[in-house]
Design an enzyme around this catalytic site. Structure first.
Site, PDB file in Angstrom:
ATOM      1  NE  ARG A 103      -1.995   2.005   3.624  1.00 53.95           N
ATOM      2  CZ  ARG A 103      -2.612   2.443   4.732  1.00 53.95           C
ATOM      3  NH1 ARG A 103      -3.807   1.974   5.055  1.00 53.95           N
ATOM      4  NH2 ARG A 103      -2.041   3.319   5.519  1.00 53.95           N
ATOM      5  CD  GLU A 148      -7.931   0.467   3.209  1.00 56.80           C
ATOM      6  OE1 GLU A 148      -7.010  -0.184   2.647  1.00 56.80           O
ATOM      7  OE2 GLU A 148      -7.929   0.728   4.410  1.00 56.80           O
ATOM      8  CG  ASP A 153      -6.825   3.745   3.677  1.00 51.61           C
ATOM      9  OD1 ASP A 153      -7.947   4.189   3.340  1.00 51.61           O
ATOM     10  OD2 ASP A 153      -6.579   3.287   4.810  1.00 51.61           O
ATOM     11  CD  GLU A 186      -4.140  -2.593   7.156  1.00 54.49           C
ATOM     12  OE1 GLU A 186      -5.295  -2.810   7.584  1.00 54.49           O
ATOM     13  OE2 GLU A 186      -3.647  -1.465   7.089  1.00 54.49           O
ATOM     14  NE  ARG A 207      -8.813  -3.021   3.888  1.00 52.24           N
ATOM     15  CZ  ARG A 207      -8.670  -2.305   4.999  1.00 52.24           C
ATOM     16  NH1 ARG A 207      -9.559  -1.437   5.374  1.00 52.24           N
ATOM     17  NH2 ARG A 207      -7.598  -2.470   5.749  1.00 52.24           N
ATOM     18  CE1 TYR A 211      -4.697   6.375   8.042  1.00 51.08           C
ATOM     19  CE2 TYR A 211      -4.446   6.025   5.676  1.00 51.08           C
ATOM     20  CZ  TYR A 211      -4.553   5.525   6.960  1.00 51.08           C
ATOM     21  OH  TYR A 211      -4.478   4.177   7.160  1.00 51.08           O
ATOM     22  CG  HIS A 232      -8.167   7.009   6.611  1.00 48.77           C
ATOM     23  ND1 HIS A 232      -8.495   7.702   7.736  1.00 48.77           N
ATOM     24  CD2 HIS A 232      -7.807   5.773   7.020  1.00 48.77           C
ATOM     25  CE1 HIS A 232      -8.323   6.916   8.799  1.00 48.77           C
ATOM     26  NE2 HIS A 232      -7.912   5.733   8.387  1.00 48.77           N
ATOM     27  CD  GLU A 248      -9.881   1.257   7.968  1.00 48.73           C
ATOM     28  OE1 GLU A 248      -9.075   0.642   7.253  1.00 48.73           O
ATOM     29  OE2 GLU A 248      -9.603   2.307   8.556  1.00 48.73           O
ATOM     30  CD1 TRP A 252      -7.220  12.178  10.307  1.00 50.39           C
ATOM     31  CD2 TRP A 252      -7.753  10.126  11.038  1.00 50.39           C
ATOM     32  NE1 TRP A 252      -6.047  11.476  10.472  1.00 50.39           N
ATOM     33  CE2 TRP A 252      -6.353  10.215  10.906  1.00 50.39           C
ATOM     34  CE3 TRP A 252      -8.338   8.931  11.476  1.00 50.39           C
ATOM     35  CZ2 TRP A 252      -5.509   9.150  11.199  1.00 50.39           C
ATOM     36  CZ3 TRP A 252      -7.514   7.867  11.774  1.00 50.39           C
ATOM     37  CH2 TRP A 252      -6.104   7.974  11.640  1.00 50.39           C
TER      38      TRP A 252
HETATM   39  C1  CS2 Z   1      -6.222   2.203   8.396  1.00 51.00           C
HETATM   40  C2  CS2 Z   1      -5.999   2.223   9.850  1.00 51.00           C
HETATM   41  O1  CS2 Z   1      -4.994   0.230   8.260  1.00 51.00           O
HETATM   42  C3  CS2 Z   1      -5.789   0.953   7.698  1.00 51.00           C
HETATM   43  O2  CS2 Z   1      -6.219   0.752   6.589  1.00 51.00           O
HETATM   44  O3  CS2 Z   1      -7.241   2.847   7.796  1.00 51.00           O
HETATM   45  O4  CS2 Z   1      -4.688   2.635  10.055  1.00 51.00           O
HETATM   46  C4  CS2 Z   1      -6.944   3.088  10.689  1.00 51.00           C
HETATM   47  O5  CS2 Z   1      -6.675   4.436  10.521  1.00 51.00           O
HETATM   48  C5  CS2 Z   1      -6.755   2.698  12.131  1.00 51.00           C
HETATM   49  O6  CS2 Z   1      -6.915   1.331  12.258  1.00 51.00           O
HETATM   50  C6  CS2 Z   1      -7.716   3.456  13.026  1.00 51.00           C
HETATM   51  O7  CS2 Z   1      -7.688   2.928  14.290  1.00 51.00           O
HETATM   52 MG    MG Z   2      -7.816   1.913   6.001  1.00 49.80          MG
END
Ligand code: CS2
Ligand code: MG
Length: 402
Positions: free
Chosen positions: A147, A236, A210, A339, A283, A159, A212, A262, A402
């Site tokens: 990634r 993602e 990602d 992941e 995911r 991020y 996010h 997630e 975020w």
């Molecule tokens: C993320 C995470 O791993 C990922 O794909 O989006 O780092 C996420 O920000 C954290 O698990 C939040 O606790």
């Molecule tokens: Mg993520």
């Protein structure tokens, strides 16, 4: 086999983890992860105050019945706190059942469907050159999927980009850190990152990214389309998943595969995404989606609709969650990718585990149960420290995902 005790253990070996340990009258014990990043104590209290008293005296073998009892019996359904608490109980009971049978949990789930679990690592950097150096490092370690997250020119922080390379950790501080975001700067930059990555590493390496949750569907569609020449394995969380129908717009405009899940806690929160084939990878992971029992249900629904798994495996999911995820990953027919963000040495010391990494794959190990435990003495040396995830704002100060 009766449950005689259940303990909630909160520890911070570099970051916070909440773990449930269940004991039985046959001397067998099981562990379950209950960590909810930035809101850890809510799940610890839910377990201690409302769940543990209901477990004592129950038959440890009745996994499904216990799941339904805690889910339907609470009257209040879904949500990350409830589902993480139920997940911890469920995971610990699968661990116990595996030990009672003398078999690794994946054998109870139908046995191996593959030899190993393909994982992806995180190549992060402030600049494109730094990110590409990190990709090369992962390739040297044998990874087959990476990634890419990069600092965006003109934004002070982004991020996925941090000082630490192998253990990215965004939660810190007794008040949330604030980040600044510009969709315009981001959208014009990201395709350049992937153009360079393809130039350097050729067409076959699985590349992921990602977003996010930061775009609207039409912005995500534009990004997906601009990344099509670089053949991403997945894009993602392009938009917040609250509105499942919102993904249709993305789908209508781009062939870039979409991965989501997630922050999804139940099958009802992703059923439309899956049934309408609006995504390619789901995911969710064990701790936030109701444990092995419920996540398997999600993966089974996904299998009917050409959706593969892609379980979340960031550092805030403890080695207990990772072990449970690997037993599922190795057994389900529609596994996609896992992941894998490595844990720190202190975390590995607190959670001794049998799973191991080799040549781009993780292997769950052959120990009965999940093959993971918590060392309570070591855990006690790392007391809880409050840590928040950051809050994001647009350049004009508006709060933004975020
Ligand atoms: C993320 C995470 O791993 C990922 O794909 O989006 O780092 C996420 O920000 C954290 O698990 C939040 O606790
Ligand atoms: Mg993520």
């Amino acid at each position: 086999m009766k449950i005689t005790d259940a303990r909630v253990i909160v520890t911070c070996p570099g970051r916070n983890f909440v773990t449930l340990k269940i004991e039985t009258d046959e001397g067998l014990t099981g562990v379950g992860d209950a960590t909810l990043n930035g809101r850890e104590l809510a799940v610890a209290a839910y377990l201690r105050d409302h769940v543990v008293p209901l477990l004592i005296g129950r038959d440890a073998h009745r996994i499904e019945d216990t799941w339904q009892y805690l889910y339907q019996g609470a009257y209040w359904r879904r949500g990350p706190v409830t589902m993480s608490a139920i997940a911890a109980v469920d995971t610990a009971l699968w661990d116990i059942k595996g030990k009672a049978a003398g078999l690794p949990v994946y054998q109870l789930l139908g046995g191996r469907s593959r030899e190993g679990v393909t994982v992806y690592g995180h190549a992060n950097g402030e600049t494109v050159d730094e990110v590409l150096d990190e990709v090369a490092r992962y390739l040297d370690l044998g990874y087959r999927a990476v990634r890419l997250q990069c600092g965006v020119p003109g934004l002070p922080s982004t991020y996925g980009v941090g000082a630490d390379k192998m253990f990215y950790e965004p939660a810190r501080g007794t008040v949330p850190e604030e980040n600044v975001w510009s969709t315009e700067k981001y959208l014009s930059f990201v395709p350049k990152l992937f153009a360079r990555a393809r130039e350097e590493f050729g067409p076959e390496l699985r590349l992921l990214h990602d977003v996010h949750h930061r775009l609207t569907p039409i912005e995500a569609a534009r990004l997906g389309r601009s990344l099509e020449p670089y053949g991403l394995y997945w894009l993602e969380d392009p938009v917040p998943a609250d509105l499942q129908e919102g993904f249709r717009l993305i789908r209508e405009h781009t062939t870039t595969p979409i991965a989501v899940g997630e922050v999804i806690n139940s099958i009802w929160d992703c059923a439309d995404l899956i049934r309408n084939q609006l995504i390619d990878f789901i995911r969710c992971t064990v701790v936030h989606a109701g444990g092995i029992t419920h996540l398997r249900r999600i993966f089974d629904l996904a299998a009917l609709h050409h959706v593969r798994s892609g379980s979340h495996g960031a550092t805030d999911l403890s080695p207990v969650c990772m072990a449970a995820a690997l037993h599922l990953d190795v057994s389900i027919p529609n596994f996609g990718l896992q992941e894998y963000m490595r844990h720190t040495e202190a975390t590995d010391e607190v959670f001794p585990h049998g799973y191991h990494y080799a040549d781009g794959y993780l292997f769950p190990g052959e120990e009965p149960g999940l093959g993971v435990d918590i060392d309570e003495e070591a855990a006690a040396r790392y007391p809880y420290r409050q840590a928040y995830l950051p809050v994001n704002r647009l350049e004009d100060g508006t709060v933004h995902p975020w």
